[in-house]
Scaffold this motif. Structure first.
Motif, PDB file in Angstrom:
ATOM      1  N   SER A   1      30.329  30.052  47.672  1.00  8.55           N
ATOM      2  CA  SER A   1      29.057  30.756  47.890  1.00  8.55           C
ATOM      3  C   SER A   1      28.287  30.227  49.095  1.00  8.55           C
ATOM      4  O   SER A   1      27.681  30.999  49.828  1.00  8.55           O
ATOM      5  CB  SER A   1      28.195  30.694  46.634  1.00  8.55           C
TER       6      SER A   1
ATOM      7  N   ALA B   1      34.183  32.550  43.887  1.00 10.65           N
ATOM      8  CA  ALA B   1      32.817  32.893  44.284  1.00 10.65           C
ATOM      9  C   ALA B   1      31.895  31.682  44.131  1.00 10.65           C
ATOM     10  O   ALA B   1      31.059  31.418  45.002  1.00 10.65           O
ATOM     11  CB  ALA B   1      32.305  34.065  43.454  1.00 10.65           C
TER      12      ALA B   1
ATOM     13  N   VAL C   1      32.496  39.074  45.250  1.00 10.95           N
ATOM     14  CA  VAL C   1      31.625  39.434  44.127  1.00 10.95           C
ATOM     15  C   VAL C   1      31.935  40.858  43.654  1.00 10.95           C
ATOM     16  O   VAL C   1      32.015  41.116  42.449  1.00 10.95           O
ATOM     17  CB  VAL C   1      30.133  39.272  44.510  1.00 10.95           C
TER      18      VAL C   1
ATOM     19  N   SER D   1      35.873  34.620  40.005  1.00 11.89           N
ATOM     20  CA  SER D   1      34.591  33.978  39.677  1.00 11.89           C
ATOM     21  C   SER D   1      34.561  32.542  40.175  1.00 11.89           C
ATOM     22  O   SER D   1      33.561  32.085  40.737  1.00 11.89           O
ATOM     23  CB  SER D   1      34.356  33.996  38.167  1.00 11.89           C
TER      24      SER D   1
END
Length: 106
Positions: free
Chosen positions: A32, A28, A44, A25
């Motif tokens: 991003s 990500a 993801v 997480s």
């Protein structure tokens, strides 16, 4: 010799998988904007799979736990956190948090 149905072993595995989910997480969020779309979508997807696996492991902990297991509250807390991350209905994960609290306070 370790048994595959040892609650302690399943708990440790669940914690490890949840930690991997947290790391994915974080990756990500940090990447991003700077990561190619296929790589980002792979991160993801892995994150989603790790969260599902963690849920299954903590559900297994609940199944394996004795009624007087001191860690039942923790298993339900983790299931509540996972449900919240999976974005299920607010009322549903709040019930899970309440269940964890009931085990912790009893």
């Amino acid at each position: 010799k370790l048994k595959g149905d040892s609650c302690s072993l399943v708990k440790q595995n669940g914690l490890f998988v949840y930690t991997l989910y947290s790391f994915a997480s974080q990756q990500a969020k940090q990447s991003s904007a700077s990561t190619a779309p296929p790589v980002f979508s792979s991160i993801v997807q892995q994150r989603k799979e790790l969260l599902q696996q963690a849920r299954q492991l903590f559900e297994r902990c609940v199944e394996l736990a004795a009624p007087n297991d001191d860690d039942l509250w923790f298993y339900h807390l983790m299931l509540a956190k996972i449900a919240e991350k999976e974005r299920i209905a607010c009322a549903a994960y709040l019930k899970k948090y309440a269940k964890a609290m009931n085990y912790r306070c009893s």
